[in-house]
Design an enzyme around this catalytic site. Structure first.
Site, PDB file in Angstrom:
ATOM      1  N   HIS A  85      26.542 -98.712 152.304  1.00 47.24           N
ATOM      2  CA  HIS A  85      26.575 -97.598 153.261  1.00 47.24           C
ATOM      3  C   HIS A  85      27.108 -96.326 152.618  1.00 47.24           C
ATOM      4  O   HIS A  85      28.038 -96.358 151.791  1.00 47.24           O
ATOM      5  CB  HIS A  85      27.330 -97.973 154.534  1.00 47.24           C
ATOM      6  CG  HIS A  85      28.809 -98.181 154.394  1.00 47.24           C
ATOM      7  ND1 HIS A  85      29.709 -97.162 154.524  1.00 47.24           N
ATOM      8  CD2 HIS A  85      29.536 -99.310 154.158  1.00 47.24           C
ATOM      9  CE1 HIS A  85      30.945 -97.652 154.391  1.00 47.24           C
ATOM     10  NE2 HIS A  85      30.869 -98.955 154.152  1.00 47.24           N
ATOM     11  N   GLU A 111      27.631 -96.979 159.125  1.00 51.24           N
ATOM     12  CA  GLU A 111      28.170 -98.337 159.048  1.00 51.24           C
ATOM     13  C   GLU A 111      29.534 -98.401 159.698  1.00 51.24           C
ATOM     14  O   GLU A 111      29.855 -99.345 160.421  1.00 51.24           O
ATOM     15  CB  GLU A 111      28.270 -98.781 157.584  1.00 51.24           C
ATOM     16  CG  GLU A 111      28.556-100.267 157.392  1.00 51.24           C
ATOM     17  CD  GLU A 111      30.045-100.642 157.354  1.00 51.24           C
ATOM     18  OE1 GLU A 111      30.353-101.834 157.370  1.00 51.24           O
ATOM     19  OE2 GLU A 111      30.908 -99.724 157.324  1.00 51.24           O
ATOM     20  N   GLU A 112      30.335 -97.368 159.448  1.00 50.83           N
ATOM     21  CA  GLU A 112      31.733 -97.387 159.906  1.00 50.83           C
ATOM     22  C   GLU A 112      31.874 -97.339 161.429  1.00 50.83           C
ATOM     23  O   GLU A 112      32.936 -97.593 161.963  1.00 50.83           O
ATOM     24  CB  GLU A 112      32.517 -96.223 159.277  1.00 50.83           C
ATOM     25  CG  GLU A 112      32.616 -96.270 157.749  1.00 50.83           C
ATOM     26  CD  GLU A 112      33.510 -97.399 157.233  1.00 50.83           C
ATOM     27  OE1 GLU A 112      34.046 -98.163 158.047  1.00 50.83           O
ATOM     28  OE2 GLU A 112      33.651 -97.500 156.002  1.00 50.83           O
TER      29      GLU A 112
END
Lengths: 333, 340, 360
Positions: free
Chosen positions: A65, A196-197
């Site tokens: 990511h 992604e986070e």
């Protein structure tokens, strides 16, 4: 690759605003792959077609990511102080004393309501950002603007220090893998994912769109090698980690076996990883459509989700060797 | 202000019980759209402007039909009713409120143990509240419970039940009556309040190129001691979400909306990031992903029996969406580039 | 007959609905008084409004003894009052024992230069921390929103304006009704219905039917009204706590169990016996309400007026007292009216019948 890690760590790219880091990564893919495109959510997809034909060839998605944790301004007050919310699982306790950078170059320092001598545990409600302004009008940032944590990239021997090794070190490993991979029976779908986070959102849609036969995420993992750490086998410098399980995913035994067998066959030091908190893009793709065998190649990293993360360069090199060797050969039948 | 809006506000429908709202919208739009279908979960999907011409942009607009409310768990021997919330309710606003139960519209009031009134130190959870119907019959477990509140004018504002998200349904219905140079799909979704469940299904089926969720959203513009965000403010135009708990908006769509509003002198505001969630949360993750954004009318006191909103904001929201659908929203999005 | 000339409603629910929906916060009872006056006028021979605003209707008895029973039912209701205008919102304080827990999100009417609909405003949970959400709202957390901008608000509302709860009265199942201000419009209905019964009956005593003010802030109207009327006996009419989940059974009476006849030092024991006997004789279901001290009703003020008044209390059980969702069983209102009328008809010609220690 060390220079590449340092370069990628310097590029702005909070979750949801990955344009700059995408462009930076894209520039390193020239000549390494057959096709590069950006999908509707902003994932950068690099396709490398099989160079040899064979029984064991698969469509393999590799995901690293490109987004990083950060903050977003929610309110600018009359004195120019900014209230903010977090992007991703930022550890609130680690904020005081750290610095953020906005896309336009403005910097911010964290402040907290009340006397510094009588400090309680910081909470989002009590914290604010000082962006060097004296009024709302004078602040060069506005509601919705994002900022990332920044401290100068550092190295002590092979130990690397940066605010966003999660997951720029994984991005560098993926680029380096594409560079070193000379021949492969697999169709490699290298995806530099977004968001992604905030819940592996980019991987969710990319996984659906690409329909891979195997998914490998390349990401950092926590370690258990510092004082009073949550008990965990993984340590810095002991080699690449092969994920067995994390908060949301149990690696497919065949994928894990493939990686372990490869490491053993090529004398690549590795560690088995069981992570109690956190997960990766692989967990989202694992449940895409009718399901995808999933595994993760992890780079051990201390103090993940704080503004000062530490990793060992040798572990990253090990990750590249593991991936190159695994992808050069057949997927186990 | 408007008969349709009033009808929608009065209609009763918590998640899973949206048929009354759906019937109103079906009747309203039958003459205005080319196709009208109801899917397996209950979303009402209306379409117009479908063409075979390649390159036509398919725009999905979504508004959820369900409202927050409750559900009957059981009836006690003394005739009182145990209930739970369907969607997010603040238990602090419940005691003493009038509710209506089930298909037979049995009236009741929410009551709480008198000792709880005396202590006042603890919030009485919903599990400790009861509904008093006088022991009326005709109530069964699973019956929906809705608030009672008249639709009326409060000063310059409108007051009513369920503006979250009947105002979105109203705006969407009005937009579906217009003609725009794109394929327009209206999704009146179900079960937003219990996890954005209808919208994900709708977006999967519709496969839009872009999507906009139309909402009634939190306004927190009460006086405060400290200089804090009002989240959104009444009377300052429709709000545009950059990021909330469910999704990051597509920045290109945010730019299209803010630039369109500015160009046409339509007021707009950015909603406080990080607060709440909308159908965009599931829409943007459908299939290979859908660039999406939420546009909302600021509403005070949503998730209570009665919300307030400014009719000027409703008008501005319709105007903004009409202008955008007549222009940039009807064209394919360009690539996302970093600003120089 | 057109609607303007319609005869006053006499059916119990219609009457309760009409009277409960009229605002009458303690200290501002003019509108409820005017409406009660419409209903009282045809039932009495004289009407009088005193200095504090108590409304007294005198119905003459059928003998010339001139003995007088005073009935007291308070018409005021709890409410709120404006304390400050703040950025287009109103700050308020309670008038009477308002249950703060039932206020958030409640609709109200602000009695400014004109009546303005409004609602009790609080911050949305969406923006509060978990810690903040787990605390009940304090008065300082609440505002009133009438949907006017600050400048317009100041034209319409000023500090000191009263605010009443805005809630229609509605029927529930099994003859129950719910609404605001049932404390004590329920008793005003009891009083009117009792007078209506008396129209067809012979009663020796004069009846001074007093609809009192400012009960909720300390029985203030009853105090002056009793002094003025100077009755031979007094019967206060009020509501009391009905059983509901979480209520102590020691302090609450079953819903629908009939009028509660007060029992305790605030009550005259011999007068009380007249009520009990009337209930027994006419087979009116009743309960005893044990009141070890202050009954918290107009009876408390009546008992010690001038040289002392023999006093009784009839209460109707209601649930959710002092919230906008008070509930009552309608037949308890009718039973209380019957009990009151029967008692009045049976009051003794000779006051010595009420003596505490008869010298035999």
């Amino acid at each position: 690759m060390r220079a590449l890690i340092e370069e990628l760590c310097s590029v702005f790219g909070p979750s949801g605003q990955e344009e700059r880091i995408r462009e930076a990564i894209s520039s390193h893919l020239d000549g390494l792959v057959d096709e590069v495109r950006t999908d509707r959510l902003g994932n950068l997809i690099a396709v490398k077609r099989p160079t040899v034909s064979g029984e064991g060839g698969r469509r393999i998605m590799l995901a690293a990511h490109i987004d990083e944790i950060g903050v977003m301004v929610t309110h600018v007050d009359a004195q120019g102080f900014c209230r903010f919310t977090t992007l991703g699982g930022v550890l609130i306790n680690s904020l005081i004393g750290s610095r953020v950078h906005f896309a336009n170059g403005v910097q911010g320092a964290f402040g907290m309501e009340g006397s510094p001598l009588a400090r309680e545990r910081p909470t989002l409600q009590k914290l604010f950002l000082d962006v060097g302004a004296e009024s709302r009008e004078g602040a060069r940032v506005q509601v919705g603007d994002t900022a990332v944590f920044r401290s100068s990239f550092g190295a002590v021997g092979d130990r690397l220090f940066a605010a966003n090794l999660d997951d720029r070190i994984g991005c560098a490993v993926l680029i380096e893998t594409l560079r070193e991979l000379e021949s492969s029976p697999h169709e490699i779908l290298a995806v530099f994912t977004v968001q992604e986070e905030v819940g592996a959102r980019g991987a969710t849609t990319a996984g659906y769109g690409l329909e891979p036969e195997v998914i490998l995420a390349i990401d950092v993992t926590a370690t258990g090698d510092f004082p009073q750490a949550t008990p965990m086998e993984v340590a810095l410098g002991k080699g690449v980690a092969i994920k067995v399980m994390d908060r949301r995913m149990i690696s497919h035994p065949k994928v894990r076996g493939w990686l372990e067998d490869t490491a053993q066959a090529h004398d690549i030091p590795y560690q088995l990883e069981v992570l109690e908190y956190g997960s990766t893009d692989a967990s989202a793709v694992q449940v895409s459509r009718a399901g995808v065998p999933a595994g993760t190649v992890s780079i051990p990293c201390r103090y993940v989700h704080t503004p000062s993360q530490v990793a060992d360069y040798n572990d990253a090199l090990g990750a590249v060797r593991l991936l190159v060797n695994a992808l050069s050969g057949a997927y186990p039948s | 202000m408007n008969e349709l809006l009033e009808k929608l506000s009065r209609a009763r429908g918590v998640a899973g019980h949206e048929s009354e709202v759906r019937a109103i919208l079906r009747e309203e739009l039958a003459a205005h759209v080319e196709e009208l279908t109801v899917d397996s979960i209950g979303n009402l999907i209306v379409r117009k402007g479908r063409s075979d011409a390649a390159g036509t942009q398919r725009v999905m607009l979504a508004a959820h039909m369900d409202e927050v409310g409750g559900m009957v768990m059981r009836t006690n021997a003394d005739g009182t009713v145990k209930f739970r919330s369907v969607g997010g309710l603040d238990p602090r606003i419940l005691p003493g409120k009038r509710v209506t139960i089930g298909a037979q519209s049995v009236p009741g009031v929410i009551m709480r143990a008198p000792h709880a009134a005396r202590s006042g130190k603890r919030v009485v959870p919903i599990s400790d509240l009861l509904i008093d119907t006088g022991g009326a019959g005709g109530i069964a477990p699973g019956d929906m419970i809705t608030f009672e509140s008249e639709y009326e004018e409060y000063g310059r504002l409108l007051k009513g039940k369920s503006f979250d998200d009947r105002v979105g349904c109203f705006i969407l219905a009005e937009l579906m009556k217009g003609d725009f140079p794109c394929e327009l799909v209206g999704a009146f979704t179900v079960q937003e309040e219990i996890g954005l469940r209808g919208a994900g299904v709708a977006a999967y089926a519709v496969e839009p190129d872009v999507a906009v969720a139309l909402e009634g959203t939190v306004a927190d513009d009460l006086p405060k001691q400290d200089d804090l965000s009002p989240t959104t403010e009444l009377g300052k135009g429709p709000s545009i979400s950059v990021m909330d708990r469910s999704a990051h908006a597509d920045r290109r769509l945010v730019r299209i909306l803010t630039e369109t509003a500015t160009a046409h002198n339509i007021p707009w505001q950015i909603k406080q990031p990080g607060v709440g969630g909308t159908d965009v949360g599931t829409i943007h993750l459908a299939r290979e992903g859908v660039p999406a954004v939420a546009v909302a009318v600021p509403c005070r006191y949503i998730h209570t029996p009665a919300a307030l909103m400014d009719p000027a904001d409703v008008k501005s929201a319709i105007e903004l969406m009409s202008k955008a659908l007549s222009g940039p929203l009807a064209r394919p999005l360009g690539p996302e580039r970093s600003e120089a | 007959m057109n609607s303007e000339n319609k005869a006053p409603e006499t059916d119990t629910f219609s009457l309760l609905k009409e009277l409960s929906e009229i605002p009458g916060v303690s200290g501002q009872e003019d509108r409820i008084r005017a409406r009660v006056c419409d209903h009282l006028a045809p039932l009495v021979d004289e009407l009088h409004t005193d200095t504090l605003g108590n409304l007294t209707g005198l119905r003459r008895g059928h003998n010339s003894s001139g003995k007088r029973v005073m009935l007291a039912a308070h018409m005021d209701e709890i409410g709120l009052i404006v304390t400050r205008l703040e950025k287009g919102f109103l700050r308020f304080a309670p008038v009477g024992g308002v249950d703060l827990g039932a206020l958030p999100a409640q609709e109200v009417t602000v009695h400014g230069r004109s009546d303005l609909p409004g609602l009790i405003a609080s911050r949305p949970p969406h923006v509060l921390s978990m810690e903040e959400r787990e605390k009940p709202f304090a008065q300082a957390d609440l505002f009133i929103d009438v949907g006017l901008a600050a400048d317009r608000l100041a034209e319409h509302v000023s500090v000191g304006d009263f605010i009443s709860i805005r809630r229609s009265a509605d029927s529930l199942g099994n003859g129950h009704a719910t609404g605001k201000a049932f404390d004590n419009r329920v008793s005003v209905v009891v009083l009117l219905q009792a007078l209506r019964i008396l129209q067809g009956r012979s009663h020796g005593w004069d009846v001074a039917a007093v609809v009192t003010v400012q009960e909720e802030i300390g029985l203030r109207g009853a105090k002056t009204a009793t002094f003025h009327v100077a009755p031979d006996v007094g019967i206060a009419l009020d509501v009391t706590y009905a059983e509901q989940p979480g209520a102590s059974p020691d302090e609450a009476l079953p819903m629908g169990s009939g009028p509660a006849i007060g029992l305790g030092p605030n009550m005259h024991p011999v007068l009380r016996e007249f009520l009990v006997n009337a209930a027994e004789r006419d087979e009116i279901p009743y309960t005893n309400e044990v009141l070890p001290g202050n009954s918290g009703t107009d009876a408390w003020a009546m008992q010690v007026s001038q040289s002392g008044i023999p006093t009784a209390l009839i209460s109707v059980p209601i649930r959710n007292m002092h919230t906008p969702a008070e509930t009552v069983v309608l037949k308890d209102i009718d039973r209380s009216a019957r009990l009151l009328a029967e008692t009045i008809c049976e009051l003794p010609d000779d006051l010595s019948a009420l003596a505490l220690d008869s010298e035999s």
